[in-house]
Design an enzyme around this catalytic site. Structure first.
Site, mmCIF file in Angstrom:
data_model
loop_
_atom_site.group_PDB
_atom_site.id
_atom_site.type_symbol
_atom_site.label_atom_id
_atom_site.label_comp_id
_atom_site.label_asym_id
_atom_site.label_seq_id
_atom_site.Cartn_x
_atom_site.Cartn_y
_atom_site.Cartn_z
ATOM 1 N N SER A 170 -14.111 4.350 -22.801
ATOM 2 C CA SER A 170 -13.626 4.076 -24.143
ATOM 3 C C SER A 170 -12.488 5.056 -24.422
ATOM 4 C CB SER A 170 -14.758 4.197 -25.174
ATOM 5 O OG SER A 170 -14.297 3.839 -26.461
ATOM 6 N N TYR A 211 -4.894 -1.224 -29.659
ATOM 7 C CA TYR A 211 -5.677 -0.493 -28.654
ATOM 8 C C TYR A 211 -7.062 -0.111 -29.164
ATOM 9 C CZ TYR A 211 -6.772 3.340 -25.364
ATOM 10 O OH TYR A 211 -7.368 4.165 -24.438
ATOM 11 N N LYS A 256 -11.216 -0.547 -27.625
ATOM 12 C CA LYS A 256 -12.092 0.548 -27.234
ATOM 13 C C LYS A 256 -13.337 0.618 -28.114
ATOM 14 C CE LYS A 256 -9.732 1.961 -23.725
ATOM 15 N NZ LYS A 256 -10.291 1.832 -22.362
#
Length: 271
Positions: A145, A159, A163
């Site tokens: 992550s 992004y 994650k």
């Protein structure tokens, strides 16, 4: 004595950055290593570095070309390396991309690519490797992550959600796989000197630069060292550095209690 002698580690995104650095460290600990990535040139360069780190000539190093966003390709790669070396003891999903910019400046297809690579690339690799782990009732999944998977960061709208998704997958799998003898770790790296970070810097908004400049930037090897220690401890949360450790512990004070409660319910259901 090295702690991973004879174990087989599969690392997606293992041709560069944190994936490559972790592969080198595991080879130094006696592991057989398979790395998977899209580019043959980088794979060959990484393979040479990993082979040079081995502590015994019988350690195997395999490099396979596959795009983690293509389910059939990653499944074929995992099958091939299992046939060559054996079932994986460790699967680390390190393949990832990032596009840092203002939300309106990021084209929709960049959001799609990020989710396809960071989340579905992780899911596909796990889906391919898990059937070889479960009959043995042992194995370790290491999901990559980010600090941006704990808190949404300015400039990382394409992004951070990917994650967060990886984190959610890891938290779900931890509870499900624990009774089957399979450990799960989620890694939350800070900014790390990698080719990916170089790419991010080209489009980072000023605001993001100001935020990230206040935190320490790690080396890939420094993060890899923390990952290997975390695997040895069977740690669920792997956080390089004090900043990530505090962030992981404080972002949700309820998480440890919820994990305990969910484990109790799972155990009760199995009885």
């Amino acid at each position: 004595m090295a702690g991973f002698i004879g174990q087989h580690a599969i690392i997606t995104g293992g041709s560069s950055g944190i994936g490559r650095a972790t592969a080198v460290r595991l080879a130094r600990e006696g592991a057989h290593v398979t790395i998977v990535a899209r580019g043959r040139i980088r794979l060959d360069e990484a393979s040479a570095a990993i082979a040079a780190a081995r502590i015994a000539p019988e350690q195997r190093v395999v490099a396979l070309v596959a795009d983690v966003t293509k389910r059939e390709q990653i499944a074929s790669a995992v099958t091939a390396c299992i046939e060559e070396i054996g079932p994986p003891d460790i699967l680390m999903t390190s393949a990832g991309i990032a596009h840092c910019d203002y939300f309106r400046a990021v084209p929709p297809e960049a959001f799609e690519r990020a989710m396809a690579t960071n989340y579905f690339g992780t899911l596909y690799a796990i889906h391919a490797a898990l059937p070889a782990m479960e009959p043995r009732r042992r194995g370790h999944l290491v999901l990559m992550s980010s600090g941006a998977g704990l808190v949404g960061l300015y400039g990382y709208a394409a992004y951070s959600p990917t994650k967060f998704a990886v984190r959610g997958l890891g938290e779900s799998l931890r509870a499900e796989l624990r009774p089957r003898g399979i450990h799960v770790s989620i890694v939350y790296p800070p900014d790390t000197e990698t080719p990916q970070l170089d790419q991010e810097r080209r489009t980072k908004p000023l605001e993001t630069q100001m935020i990230s400049s206040r935190a320490k930037t790690w080396s890939a090897d420094g993060v890899a060292r923390t990952i290997v220690r975390g695997i040895q401890r069977e740690a669920f949360t792997i956080t390089p550095g004090l900043e990530m450790t505090l962030l992981a512990r404080l972002h949700s004070v309820l998480a440890p209690g919820l994990n305990w409660y969910f484990d109790r319910l799972v155990a009760r259901a199995r009885r």
